[in-house]
Design a protein around this motif. Structure first.
Motif, PDB file in Angstrom:
ATOM      1  N   GLN A   1      13.090  -9.201 -10.651  1.00  0.00           N
ATOM      2  CA  GLN A   1      11.937  -9.225 -10.808  1.00  0.00           C
ATOM      3  C   GLN A   1      11.085  -7.856 -11.450  1.00  0.00           C
ATOM      4  OE1 GLN A   1       9.119 -10.039  -7.919  1.00  0.00           O
ATOM      5  NE2 GLN A   1      10.621 -10.886  -6.724  1.00  0.00           N
ATOM      6  N   LEU A   2      12.206  -7.567 -12.234  1.00  0.00           N
ATOM      7  CA  LEU A   2      11.392  -6.360 -13.035  1.00  0.00           C
ATOM      8  C   LEU A   2      11.385  -6.745 -14.535  1.00  0.00           C
ATOM      9  CD1 LEU A   2      13.966  -3.311 -11.948  1.00  0.00           C
ATOM     10  CD2 LEU A   2      11.408  -3.247 -12.124  1.00  0.00           C
ATOM     11  N   GLU A   3      12.262  -7.862 -14.791  1.00  0.00           N
ATOM     12  CA  GLU A   3      11.935  -8.621 -16.235  1.00  0.00           C
ATOM     13  C   GLU A   3      10.849  -9.720 -15.866  1.00  0.00           C
ATOM     14  OE1 GLU A   3      15.250 -11.174 -18.363  1.00  0.00           O
ATOM     15  OE2 GLU A   3      15.346 -11.249 -15.405  1.00  0.00           O
ATOM     16  N   ALA A   4      10.291 -10.300 -14.802  1.00  0.00           N
ATOM     17  CA  ALA A   4       9.296 -10.936 -14.519  1.00  0.00           C
ATOM     18  C   ALA A   4       7.687 -10.447 -14.822  1.00  0.00           C
ATOM     19  CB  ALA A   4       9.411 -11.530 -13.346  1.00  0.00           C
ATOM     20  N   SER A   5       8.696  -8.974 -14.617  1.00  0.00           N
ATOM     21  CA  SER A   5       7.159  -7.627 -15.206  1.00  0.00           C
ATOM     22  C   SER A   5       6.983  -7.139 -16.549  1.00  0.00           C
ATOM     23  CB  SER A   5       6.926  -6.616 -13.874  1.00  0.00           C
ATOM     24  OG  SER A   5       6.627  -7.259 -12.681  1.00  0.00           O
TER      25      SER A   5
ATOM     26  N   ALA B   1       0.679  -1.274   0.156  1.00  0.00           N
ATOM     27  CA  ALA B   1       0.033  -0.182  -0.110  1.00  0.00           C
ATOM     28  C   ALA B   1       0.739   1.198   0.197  1.00  0.00           C
ATOM     29  CB  ALA B   1      -0.609  -0.009   1.350  1.00  0.00           C
ATOM     30  N   CYS B   2       2.172   1.045   0.959  1.00  0.00           N
ATOM     31  CA  CYS B   2       2.690   1.991   0.805  1.00  0.00           C
ATOM     32  C   CYS B   2       3.334   3.132  -0.406  1.00  0.00           C
ATOM     33  CB  CYS B   2       3.245   2.330   1.654  1.00  0.00           C
ATOM     34  SG  CYS B   2       5.315   3.366   2.167  1.00  0.00           S
ATOM     35  N   GLN B   3       4.208   1.377  -1.216  1.00  0.00           N
ATOM     36  CA  GLN B   3       4.174   1.755  -2.814  1.00  0.00           C
ATOM     37  C   GLN B   3       3.666   2.487  -4.020  1.00  0.00           C
ATOM     38  OE1 GLN B   3       7.254   1.341  -3.102  1.00  0.00           O
ATOM     39  NE2 GLN B   3       8.518  -0.222  -1.760  1.00  0.00           N
ATOM     40  N   ASP B   4       2.042   1.772  -3.891  1.00  0.00           N
ATOM     41  CA  ASP B   4       0.662   2.601  -4.545  1.00  0.00           C
ATOM     42  C   ASP B   4       0.731   3.365  -4.711  1.00  0.00           C
ATOM     43  OD1 ASP B   4       0.910  -0.267  -5.662  1.00  0.00           O
ATOM     44  OD2 ASP B   4      -1.307  -1.056  -4.310  1.00  0.00           O
ATOM     45  N   LEU B   5       0.955   4.156  -2.738  1.00  0.00           N
ATOM     46  CA  LEU B   5       0.139   5.259  -2.737  1.00  0.00           C
ATOM     47  C   LEU B   5       1.263   6.269  -3.205  1.00  0.00           C
ATOM     48  CD1 LEU B   5      -1.279   5.534   0.892  1.00  0.00           C
ATOM     49  CD2 LEU B   5      -2.470   5.417  -1.058  1.00  0.00           C
ATOM     50  N   ALA B   6       2.867   5.700  -3.089  1.00  0.00           N
ATOM     51  CA  ALA B   6       3.722   7.012  -3.024  1.00  0.00           C
ATOM     52  C   ALA B   6       3.493   6.778  -4.722  1.00  0.00           C
ATOM     53  CB  ALA B   6       5.048   6.109  -2.727  1.00  0.00           C
ATOM     54  N   ALA B   7       3.502   6.276  -5.247  1.00  0.00           N
ATOM     55  CA  ALA B   7       3.624   6.056  -7.097  1.00  0.00           C
ATOM     56  C   ALA B   7       1.717   7.359  -7.331  1.00  0.00           C
ATOM     57  CB  ALA B   7       2.518   4.708  -7.388  1.00  0.00           C
ATOM     58  N   CYS B   8       0.891   6.984  -6.528  1.00  0.00           N
ATOM     59  CA  CYS B   8      -0.212   7.932  -6.989  1.00  0.00           C
ATOM     60  C   CYS B   8       0.835   9.601  -5.975  1.00  0.00           C
ATOM     61  CB  CYS B   8      -0.999   7.335  -5.903  1.00  0.00           C
ATOM     62  SG  CYS B   8      -1.107   6.339  -6.480  1.00  0.00           S
ATOM     63  N   MET B   9       1.159   9.371  -5.226  1.00  0.00           N
ATOM     64  CA  MET B   9       1.591  10.764  -4.620  1.00  0.00           C
ATOM     65  C   MET B   9       2.852  11.145  -5.658  1.00  0.00           C
ATOM     66  SD  MET B   9       0.597  11.894  -2.131  1.00  0.00           S
ATOM     67  CE  MET B   9       1.261  13.052  -1.151  1.00  0.00           C
TER      68      MET B   9
ATOM     69  N   ARG C   1      10.313   6.440 -17.306  1.00  0.00           N
ATOM     70  CA  ARG C   1      11.397   5.331 -17.537  1.00  0.00           C
ATOM     71  C   ARG C   1      12.017   5.834 -15.817  1.00  0.00           C
ATOM     72  NH1 ARG C   1      11.557   2.932 -22.278  1.00  0.00           N
ATOM     73  NH2 ARG C   1      13.704   2.498 -22.320  1.00  0.00           N
ATOM     74  N   PHE C   2      12.179   4.044 -15.572  1.00  0.00           N
ATOM     75  CA  PHE C   2      13.397   4.426 -14.133  1.00  0.00           C
ATOM     76  C   PHE C   2      15.055   4.461 -14.546  1.00  0.00           C
ATOM     77  CE2 PHE C   2       9.121   3.300 -14.921  1.00  0.00           C
ATOM     78  CZ  PHE C   2       8.382   3.951 -14.008  1.00  0.00           C
ATOM     79  N   THR C   3      15.436   4.892 -13.836  1.00  0.00           N
ATOM     80  CA  THR C   3      17.040   4.882 -12.958  1.00  0.00           C
ATOM     81  C   THR C   3      17.132   4.288 -11.930  1.00  0.00           C
ATOM     82  OG1 THR C   3      17.537   6.585 -14.691  1.00  0.00           O
ATOM     83  CG2 THR C   3      19.146   5.785 -13.382  1.00  0.00           C
ATOM     84  N   ALA C   4      17.792   2.557 -11.289  1.00  0.00           N
ATOM     85  CA  ALA C   4      17.142   2.394 -10.871  1.00  0.00           C
ATOM     86  C   ALA C   4      19.011   2.367  -9.457  1.00  0.00           C
ATOM     87  CB  ALA C   4      16.910   1.060 -10.402  1.00  0.00           C
ATOM     88  N   VAL C   5      19.064   3.061  -9.204  1.00  0.00           N
ATOM     89  CA  VAL C   5      20.318   2.907  -8.174  1.00  0.00           C
ATOM     90  C   VAL C   5      20.737   2.148  -6.801  1.00  0.00           C
ATOM     91  CG1 VAL C   5      22.297   3.890  -6.869  1.00  0.00           C
ATOM     92  CG2 VAL C   5      20.463   4.991  -9.326  1.00  0.00           C
ATOM     93  N   ASP C   6      21.937   1.266  -6.553  1.00  0.00           N
ATOM     94  CA  ASP C   6      21.880   0.925  -5.200  1.00  0.00           C
ATOM     95  C   ASP C   6      23.053   0.387  -5.270  1.00  0.00           C
ATOM     96  OD1 ASP C   6      19.675  -1.120  -3.641  1.00  0.00           O
ATOM     97  OD2 ASP C   6      21.509  -1.709  -2.946  1.00  0.00           O
TER      98      ASP C   6
ATOM     99  N   GLU D   1       8.114  -0.519  -5.637  1.00  0.00           N
ATOM    100  CA  GLU D   1       7.943   1.169  -5.908  1.00  0.00           C
ATOM    101  C   GLU D   1       8.224   1.470  -8.163  1.00  0.00           C
ATOM    102  OE1 GLU D   1      10.629   0.151  -4.543  1.00  0.00           O
ATOM    103  OE2 GLU D   1      11.985   1.392  -4.451  1.00  0.00           O
ATOM    104  N   ILE D   2       9.289   0.861  -8.280  1.00  0.00           N
ATOM    105  CA  ILE D   2       9.036   0.709 -10.310  1.00  0.00           C
ATOM    106  C   ILE D   2       8.064  -0.241 -10.552  1.00  0.00           C
ATOM    107  CG2 ILE D   2      10.235   0.082 -12.347  1.00  0.00           C
ATOM    108  CD1 ILE D   2      13.061   0.223 -10.110  1.00  0.00           C
ATOM    109  N   ILE D   3       7.377  -0.580  -9.995  1.00  0.00           N
ATOM    110  CA  ILE D   3       6.357  -1.946 -10.647  1.00  0.00           C
ATOM    111  C   ILE D   3       4.972  -0.931 -10.418  1.00  0.00           C
ATOM    112  CG2 ILE D   3       4.971  -3.512 -10.096  1.00  0.00           C
ATOM    113  CD1 ILE D   3       7.182  -5.223  -9.768  1.00  0.00           C
ATOM    114  N   ALA D   4       4.897  -0.383  -9.641  1.00  0.00           N
ATOM    115  CA  ALA D   4       3.493   0.263  -9.323  1.00  0.00           C
ATOM    116  C   ALA D   4       3.360   1.718  -9.890  1.00  0.00           C
ATOM    117  CB  ALA D   4       3.759   0.947  -7.322  1.00  0.00           C
TER     118      ALA D   4
END
Length: 238
Positions: A94-98, A33-41, A77-82, A65-68
């Motif tokens: 996860q991203l490949e599966a989605s 729910a947090c991830q979904d709401l972050a996307a909505c915000m 489009r997204f740049t994922a850093v970790d 968060e990217i999926i949401a």
């Protein structure tokens, strides 16, 4: 900041990456729910933007968060850093599966390593701040993100707040949350012991706001809360 982030990268090794999806959803009631709401915000803040580039800092693990965001805004489009390679690999799977890997640039490293001229319409920093030791490291990652944001761009910040031991009722409820999901009393003690030793969250919402102001962001709007966890939206100031 990099030395602190290096410690975080070591903490999120292969064994932790493998269990991250399940463990995070127990530790944070309302994780999805947090991830979904972050996307909505973010979508509400950006308005009717057909396309946006979003910087996702600490993207490793579930990549939720990217999926949401991609579900809500397929043209973004997204740049994922970790800094943790196992966590970034878990996110990649996860991203490949989605079917979202082609929309995402994966970067093993730090925000500071990005090209200086890379700019973004928005950013997220979810589940990161409380793993960084001290306010200087927290301010540094926020300033690094700010340097890559366009004027007025929104930032989602989410993570734990309060010194854990200062909130015994919340800490006890956290233990009950683990027990609710099958942990024995001894396992709960071990988990709470790790929690008390393994993170340095800001000690209040006021402290979060100050960190954001110091790093060049405006007042933050809190839109989600669950025990120690909260999520805010702020924007880069001029």
């Amino acid at each position: 900041m990099k030395s602190s982030s290096l410690n975080v990268a070591e903490k999120f090794d292969t064994s932790r990456a493998n269990e991250y999806g399940r463990q995070s959803r127990i530790a944070l009631a309302g994780y999805d729910a947090c991830q979904d709401l972050a996307a909505c915000m973010l979508a509400a803040s950006l308005g009717n933007t057909c396309s946006a580039k979003v910087l996702v800092v600490g993207a490793g693990g579930t990549a939720q968060e990217i999926i949401a965001m991609a579900t809500l805004a397929p043209s973004w489009r997204f740049t994922a850093v970790d800094p943790s390679e196992p966590m970034l690999e878990a996110a990649t799977q996860q991203l490949e599966a989605s079917n979202l890997l082609e929309k995402t640039s994966m970067h093993h490293g730090y925000v500071e390593d990005l090209a200086a001229d890379e700019s973004y319409d928005a950013a997220t920093l979810i589940g990161v701040l409380h793993h960084l030791d001290g306010d200087d490291a927290k301010r540094q990652v926020l300033r690094s993100i700010r340097a890559h944001l366009k004027p007025g761009a929104p930032l989602i910040v989410a993570g734990n707040q309060y010194a854990y031991a200062s909130q015994p009722l919340l800490l006890a409820a956290w233990g009950q949350r683990w027990r609710q999901h099958g942990a024995s009393p001894d396992e709960v003690k071990v988990k709470l012991g790790k929690i008390l030793q393994g993170a340095d969250p800001p000690h209040s919402e006021v402290a979060v706001q100050k960190l954001l102001h110091d790093a060049g962001f405006g007042d933050a709007t809190r839109f989600f809360s669950s025990l120690f966890w909260s999520a805010w939206l702020t924007c880069k100031t001029a």
